[in-house]
Write a protein that holds these residues in place. Structure first.
Motif, PDB file in Angstrom:
ATOM      1  N   LYS A 193       0.779  -1.138   0.088  1.00 48.37           N
ATOM      2  CA  LYS A 193      -0.003   0.210   0.117  1.00 48.37           C
ATOM      3  C   LYS A 193       1.053   1.145  -0.082  1.00 48.37           C
ATOM      4  O   LYS A 193       0.604   2.333  -0.692  1.00 48.37           O
ATOM      5  N   VAL A 194       2.078   1.213   0.684  1.00 52.30           N
ATOM      6  CA  VAL A 194       2.845   2.513   1.028  1.00 52.30           C
ATOM      7  C   VAL A 194       3.890   2.847   0.201  1.00 52.30           C
ATOM      8  O   VAL A 194       4.431   3.764  -0.233  1.00 52.30           O
ATOM      9  N   ASN A 195       4.552   1.508  -0.196  1.00 50.85           N
ATOM     10  CA  ASN A 195       5.902   1.463  -1.113  1.00 50.85           C
ATOM     11  C   ASN A 195       6.091   0.455  -1.870  1.00 50.85           C
ATOM     12  O   ASN A 195       6.756  -0.484  -1.548  1.00 50.85           O
ATOM     13  N   PRO A 196       5.345   0.156  -3.001  1.00 53.86           N
ATOM     14  CA  PRO A 196       5.443  -0.903  -3.710  1.00 53.86           C
ATOM     15  C   PRO A 196       6.908  -1.330  -4.300  1.00 53.86           C
ATOM     16  O   PRO A 196       7.297  -2.642  -4.220  1.00 53.86           O
ATOM     17  N   ARG A 197       7.769  -0.114  -4.467  1.00 51.45           N
ATOM     18  CA  ARG A 197       9.176  -0.702  -4.887  1.00 51.45           C
ATOM     19  C   ARG A 197       9.750  -1.360  -3.620  1.00 51.45           C
ATOM     20  O   ARG A 197      10.594  -2.234  -3.939  1.00 51.45           O
ATOM     21  N   LEU A 198       9.545  -0.757  -2.585  1.00 50.46           N
ATOM     22  CA  LEU A 198      10.331  -1.584  -1.302  1.00 50.46           C
ATOM     23  C   LEU A 198       9.756  -2.682  -1.196  1.00 50.46           C
ATOM     24  O   LEU A 198      10.742  -3.711  -0.780  1.00 50.46           O
ATOM     25  N   LEU A 199       8.385  -3.091  -1.573  1.00 54.54           N
ATOM     26  CA  LEU A 199       8.070  -4.540  -1.130  1.00 54.54           C
ATOM     27  C   LEU A 199       8.922  -5.557  -2.303  1.00 54.54           C
ATOM     28  O   LEU A 199       9.204  -6.364  -1.830  1.00 54.54           O
ATOM     29  N   ILE A 200       9.320  -4.993  -3.357  1.00 53.21           N
ATOM     30  CA  ILE A 200       9.871  -5.923  -4.338  1.00 53.21           C
ATOM     31  C   ILE A 200      11.314  -6.164  -3.644  1.00 53.21           C
ATOM     32  O   ILE A 200      11.709  -7.330  -3.690  1.00 53.21           O
ATOM     33  N   HIS A 201      11.930  -5.084  -2.920  1.00 53.39           N
ATOM     34  CA  HIS A 201      13.409  -5.312  -2.388  1.00 53.39           C
ATOM     35  C   HIS A 201      13.341  -6.308  -1.119  1.00 53.39           C
ATOM     36  O   HIS A 201      13.877  -7.265  -0.904  1.00 53.39           O
ATOM     37  N   ALA A 202      11.994  -6.271  -0.595  1.00 53.48           N
ATOM     38  CA  ALA A 202      11.710  -7.152   0.836  1.00 53.48           C
ATOM     39  C   ALA A 202      11.587  -8.473   0.446  1.00 53.48           C
ATOM     40  O   ALA A 202      12.189  -9.447   1.043  1.00 53.48           O
ATOM     41  N   LYS A 203      10.827  -8.622  -0.774  1.00 56.40           N
ATOM     42  CA  LYS A 203      10.616 -10.115  -1.340  1.00 56.40           C
ATOM     43  C   LYS A 203      11.953 -10.620  -1.789  1.00 56.40           C
ATOM     44  O   LYS A 203      12.209 -11.830  -1.499  1.00 56.40           O
ATOM     45  N   GLN A 204      12.829  -9.511  -2.381  1.00 61.09           N
ATOM     46  CA  GLN A 204      14.272 -10.509  -2.610  1.00 61.09           C
ATOM     47  C   GLN A 204      14.861 -10.817  -1.559  1.00 61.09           C
ATOM     48  O   GLN A 204      15.682 -11.667  -1.560  1.00 61.09           O
ATOM     49  N   VAL A 205      14.746 -10.270  -0.334  1.00 59.05           N
ATOM     50  CA  VAL A 205      15.542 -10.575   0.751  1.00 59.05           C
ATOM     51  C   VAL A 205      15.199 -11.761   1.408  1.00 59.05           C
ATOM     52  O   VAL A 205      16.175 -12.601   1.519  1.00 59.05           O
ATOM     53  N   LEU A 206      13.877 -12.410   1.224  1.00 60.65           N
ATOM     54  CA  LEU A 206      13.470 -13.498   1.519  1.00 60.65           C
ATOM     55  C   LEU A 206      14.013 -14.613   0.501  1.00 60.65           C
ATOM     56  O   LEU A 206      14.735 -15.497   1.027  1.00 60.65           O
ATOM     57  N   LYS A 207      13.950 -14.541  -0.654  1.00 63.25           N
ATOM     58  CA  LYS A 207      14.678 -15.281  -1.751  1.00 63.25           C
ATOM     59  C   LYS A 207      16.123 -15.592  -1.263  1.00 63.25           C
ATOM     60  O   LYS A 207      16.671 -16.427  -1.529  1.00 63.25           O
ATOM     61  N   ASP A 208      16.807 -14.476  -1.291  1.00 64.35           N
ATOM     62  CA  ASP A 208      18.391 -14.459  -1.100  1.00 64.35           C
ATOM     63  C   ASP A 208      18.698 -15.206   0.230  1.00 64.35           C
ATOM     64  O   ASP A 208      19.791 -15.798   0.045  1.00 64.35           O
ATOM     65  N   CYS A 209      18.239 -14.665   1.136  1.00 67.83           N
ATOM     66  CA  CYS A 209      18.536 -15.488   2.484  1.00 67.83           C
ATOM     67  C   CYS A 209      18.274 -17.049   2.593  1.00 67.83           C
ATOM     68  O   CYS A 209      19.029 -17.631   2.872  1.00 67.83           O
ATOM     69  N   ASN A 210      17.160 -17.125   1.844  1.00 72.76           N
ATOM     70  CA  ASN A 210      16.792 -18.833   1.565  1.00 72.76           C
ATOM     71  C   ASN A 210      18.173 -19.383   0.620  1.00 72.76           C
ATOM     72  O   ASN A 210      18.389 -20.423   1.010  1.00 72.76           O
ATOM     73  N   ALA A 211      18.420 -18.591  -0.578  1.00 72.89           N
ATOM     74  CA  ALA A 211      19.463 -19.285  -1.314  1.00 72.89           C
ATOM     75  C   ALA A 211      20.732 -19.341  -0.335  1.00 72.89           C
ATOM     76  O   ALA A 211      21.545 -20.346  -0.659  1.00 72.89           O
ATOM     77  N   LEU A 212      21.002 -18.302   0.139  1.00 69.61           N
ATOM     78  CA  LEU A 212      22.307 -18.366   0.803  1.00 69.61           C
ATOM     79  C   LEU A 212      22.384 -19.616   1.904  1.00 69.61           C
ATOM     80  O   LEU A 212      23.296 -20.315   2.038  1.00 69.61           O
ATOM     81  N   LYS A 213      21.312 -19.777   2.591  1.00 67.75           N
ATOM     82  CA  LYS A 213      21.215 -20.768   3.412  1.00 67.75           C
ATOM     83  C   LYS A 213      21.343 -22.236   2.807  1.00 67.75           C
ATOM     84  O   LYS A 213      22.043 -23.013   3.344  1.00 67.75           O
TER      85      LYS A 213
END
Length: 140
Positions: free
Chosen positions: A32-52
């Motif tokens: 609702k407030v910052n869709p661009r930041l949402l994309i970065h936040a979702k990427q953090v999940l993916k990257d953390c999982n990949a690094l694990k």
């Protein structure tokens, strides 16, 4: 007072469940407030999982790594507001239970399946990208 074995086993699960709820709240807010930041936040999940999965030593505890990286990515204002909303949701659930309405509580047998479900949800919430987060300087 010393924690029992049952309490110490539930604590990491409780942390993961709370983090999962918090991530959902963060995503709804950012949508609702910052869709661009949402994309970065979702990427953090993916990257953390990949690094694990790659065995990176700073990402062995996925929940702690996600929490640390997400907090750095979205900033303290979004983080604190999401925590406030999470606390409000929990209070609403407690009031519902207190008023005699049914609130489902997972059984101890469902903890391992809940963990697998959380892992699946973390993976499905992600967007595709090629960048990885840098390991944070905290103890995660």
């Amino acid at each position: 007072m010393m924690a029992t074995a049952d309490q110490s086993e539930r604590s990491p699960l409780r942390h993961r469940l709370n983090l999962f709820m918090l991530i959902r709240i963060i995503f709804v807010r950012l949508e609702k407030v910052n869709p661009r930041l949402l994309i970065h936040a979702k990427q953090v999940l993916k990257d953390c999982n990949a690094l694990k999965k790659k065995g990176h030593p700073k990402f062995q505890n996925l929940a702690v790594s996600i929490e640390c990286q997400m907090r750095k990515t979205i900033g303290e204002n979004h983080w604190k507001e999401s925590l406030r909303l999470l606390a409000a949701c929990k209070r609403m659930n407690f009031k519902t239970a207190k008023n005699g309405r049914t609130v489902s509580i997972p059984s101890p047998e469902s903890y391992s399946s809940t963990t697998a479900l959380l892992q699946k949800h973390f993976e499905t919430l992600c967007l595709g990208s090629n960048t990885s987060p840098k390991p944070c300087s905290c103890s995660c």
